[in-house]
Design an enzyme around this catalytic site. Structure first.
Site, mmCIF file in Angstrom:
data_model
loop_
_atom_site.group_PDB
_atom_site.id
_atom_site.type_symbol
_atom_site.label_atom_id
_atom_site.label_comp_id
_atom_site.label_asym_id
_atom_site.label_seq_id
_atom_site.Cartn_x
_atom_site.Cartn_y
_atom_site.Cartn_z
ATOM 1 N N THR A 165 0.809 -1.218 0.000
ATOM 2 C CA THR A 165 0.000 0.000 0.000
ATOM 3 C C THR A 165 0.843 1.269 0.000
ATOM 4 O O THR A 165 1.871 1.354 0.668
ATOM 5 C CB THR A 165 -0.925 -0.005 1.232
ATOM 6 O OG1 THR A 165 -1.719 -1.191 1.207
ATOM 7 C CG2 THR A 165 -1.832 1.204 1.261
ATOM 8 N N THR A 421 -25.143 -9.247 24.980
ATOM 9 C CA THR A 421 -25.473 -10.259 25.987
ATOM 10 C C THR A 421 -25.049 -9.808 27.378
ATOM 11 O O THR A 421 -25.720 -10.108 28.369
ATOM 12 C CB THR A 421 -24.785 -11.594 25.649
ATOM 13 O OG1 THR A 421 -25.169 -12.000 24.326
ATOM 14 C CG2 THR A 421 -25.170 -12.684 26.632
ATOM 15 N N GLY A 424 -24.945 -3.528 29.878
ATOM 16 C CA GLY A 424 -24.052 -2.396 30.118
ATOM 17 C C GLY A 424 -22.642 -2.822 30.473
ATOM 18 O O GLY A 424 -21.675 -2.106 30.190
ATOM 19 N N GLU A 447 -6.136 -6.298 3.579
ATOM 20 C CA GLU A 447 -6.010 -7.455 2.676
ATOM 21 C C GLU A 447 -7.195 -7.539 1.713
ATOM 22 O O GLU A 447 -7.610 -8.630 1.318
ATOM 23 C CB GLU A 447 -5.861 -8.765 3.465
ATOM 24 C CG GLU A 447 -4.809 -8.753 4.548
ATOM 25 C CD GLU A 447 -3.443 -8.272 4.084
ATOM 26 O OE1 GLU A 447 -3.170 -8.312 2.867
ATOM 27 O OE2 GLU A 447 -2.645 -7.825 4.921
#
Length: 611
Positions: A165, A421, A424, A447
């Site tokens: 990149t 699940t 908080g 990728e």
């Protein structure tokens, strides 16, 4: 207590009860490996992952690497370096690597099952410890001299990176401008700046690092075909002993500040920008860079998918453990009775729906990556699937975008169910799931983004392949649909799977129709782009549904044979999750098919100002 929760039992079930990888052990190239050895290795690596590897997971996030711009170096937390060294000293980085590099032969399905634990416990550990795997790629692609360097790199435990990149060349790799100039001694000077380089530097963790760099030779053409692959070490070295010498001209110039996966130093690398030439050598002495780099990219995409899946699995198991102990409210059937006993939240319908959704994708995606890995060894593919080496390569190529694209998207989405699940409490750093979510988001980005995976899947892995690999997988699904698997207990589920297969085939036909229509109206290609990600995700759900039902059929047989205790519960869970997925997720493919079959270009024709 460790944050990481492993699931060795499910891995063993997939490998040896469902996929039949045991048939490839004890003879041929895997003659030194038997089922007991593989089981012992999985148990041992899970212990390492739960202990030394996981120990630095939190500290690496709270105290990430520090970049020193004066020395162009990156300093890693000491605790994290201990985690990396624990993996390296135990030799897990060498499993599945060529014996010439100090490795031991092992079926890829077992190798990736082993990797799952490291990737789930502390994914950056795996990334820093990838030098032996990269050395193997150099060993396979390099000249005879470069093969010697690969052996030295593996023996001396060098670090490694893949360098593609650039600031203006991300998904569009062909736009890369980093150049390579050949020298009189046969080496090349690399000149340019690369960005988003994982493990670009690691301080004193390794004595040397070698970078595999894509660059454009002077005079080469544009696009990806003009790129070549170069071996560029951090330190020049004695080619006989590997002893590091002078500093090469590749320097870290920045480390990114990220949402997650913070202990993995994501670097900007400057080549030949600091008064010292960055010397590199053309890999294999052939200008075939993008094809060579795909050896690395394919490994990386499999890793990313497995990482995402491993993270979802430990997220689900953490959520399950919490739900079993958290007491809150009365049973829904007694909601109006103020004196009714309080119950654990596993009694509440929506919590059960959420937990079963997490289980379905965690275990279904594990089955997906292990199924894919059985095509990565010709010997295993022949024994397990009855296919030759050529078809095995095609099926693996087809499945990689599914593992990477679907794995990353579904893991990130379902981890939010894991957090939910916990209520908080899940939002707190007292529990690991918020970090799992931050660490997992990158998986759908690097990728190759999910859109890139989807286009690769349709254009290259289906259209260019003339549907050969897809037909093989579809044939396996159809064979299961037509079978009597499940001893009469999976008839409804198989019927739903049959409908899902028909729906996915309809999606493929619609996208192919848009592609053919583009010969007269090129804008028809936009419809392929609009539908490709939804198609990829639908194929993922189809394959997950099929693999879960294959597991259920095996589980039914085990239950009929009299399984008891924990084993009975395990097998009952397999039947239940396959049925749940078939009834709750496979029917959704019908509506997705309808959307894809009726796509139009309205949003493509909309003026940008209207967004």
């Amino acid at each position: 207590m460790s944050h990481y929760r492993s699931n060795v039992r499910d891995q063993v079930f997939n490998l040896f009860e469902v996929l039949g990888v045991d048939k490839a052990l004890g003879h041929g190239e895997f003659s030194d490996v038997d089922v007991d050895t593989a089981r012992d290795m999985l148990a041992e690596v899970s212990r390492l992952a739960e202990g030394p590897v996981a120990e630095s997971f939190v500290e690496g996030d709270r105290n990430p690497p520090v970049f020193d711009p004066k020395t162009h170096s990156v300093m890693l937390p000491e605790s994290f370096k201990k985690s990396v060294n624990a993996m390296l000293e135990a030799g897990w980085d060498k499993v599945g690597i060529d014996e010439a590099l100090g490795g031991m032969p092992m079926p890829k399905a077992v190798v990736w099952a082993l990797h799952e634990h490291i990737l789930g416990a502390n994914p950056a550990v795996w990334m820093y410890a990838g030098g032996a795997g990269f050395a193997q790629i150099l060993y396979h692609l390099g000249t005879e001299e470069q093969k010697k360097w690969a052996v030295l790199a593996a023996e001396r435990g060098w670090g490694s990176t893949m360098v593609l990149t650039e600031p203006d060349a991300g998904s569009d790799v062909g736009a890369a401008r980093t150049k390579a100039v050949q020298q009189a001694d046969g080496s090349w000077h690399i000149d340019g700046v690369k960005r988003f380089i994982t493990s670009g530097d690691s301080g004193d963790l390794f004595e040397n690092i070698f970078h595999l760099v894509l660059a454009r030779p002077e005079g080469a053409g544009p696009g990806t075909k003009g790129l070549s692959l170069y071996f560029v070490p951090k330190f020049l070295f004695d080619v006989e002993t590997g002893e590091p010498g002078e500093r090469n001209g590749v320097f870290v110039t920045n480390v990114e500040h990220k949402m997650g996966l913070k202990v993995s130093a994501t670097c900007e690398l400057a080549f030949g920008q600091h008064g010292v030439p960055a010397k590199g050598w053309l890999v294999g002495e052939v200008h075939n860079g993008i094809a060579q780099m795909f050896e690395v990219i394919e490994q990386a995409r499999m890793m990313v998918g497995t990482k995402a899946i491993a993270t979802l699995s430990t997220g689900y198991l953490n959520a399950l453990q919490y739900a079993k102990s958290r007491v809150q409210g009365a049973d829904l059937t007694q909601m109006t009775d103020k004196t009714a006993p309080r119950v654990t939240i596993t009694h509440h319908p929506d919590v059960r729906r959420s937990l079963m959704t997490q289980k379905a994708y965690a275990e279904g995606l594990r089955a997906l990556y292990l199924y894919t890995a059985t095509f990565q060894d010709a010997a295993v593919a022949e024994v397990v699937h009855g296919v030759d080496a050529k078809l095995a390569v095609k099926v693996n190529d087809l499945m990689l975008p599914v593992v990477k694209g679907v794995g990353s998207e579904q893991a990130y989405a379902k981890l939010t169910e894991s957090l939910q699940t916990l209520g908080g409490s899940g939002f707190l750093q007292d529990y690991p799931i918020e970090q799992y979510i931050r660490d997992a988001k990158i998986d759908s980005l690097y990728e190759g983004t999910t859109a890139i995976q989807a286009q690769d899947f349709f254009f290259r892995k289906i259209v260019r392949d003339k549907g050969v690999a897809l037909a093989h997988v579809s044939g396996q699904i159809q064979e299961f649909v037509d079978s009597g698997a499940g001893n009469g207990r999976l008839k409804t589920e198989r019927a739903l799977l049959a409908k899902a297969l028909t729906d996915v085939q309809g999606m493929a036909a619609a996208l192919t129709g848009y592609l053919m229509a583009a010969q007269q109206d090129v804008t028809s290609l936009y419809k392929v782009g609009l539908g490709s990600v939804r198609f990829l995700m639908s194929v993922g759900d189809l394959i997950i549904g099929w693999l879960l039902q294959r597991q259920a059929a095996v589980a039914v047989a085990a239950l009929d044979a009299g399984a008891t205790g924990d084993e009975r519960s395990f097998y009952e869970g397999k039947v239940a999750v396959a049925s749940f997925f078939a009834k709750n997720f496979l029917p959704l493919l019908t509506s997705t098919r309808e959307v894809i079959e009726t796509l139009d270009n309205d949003i493509m024709e909309l003026d940008e100002a209207a967004f």
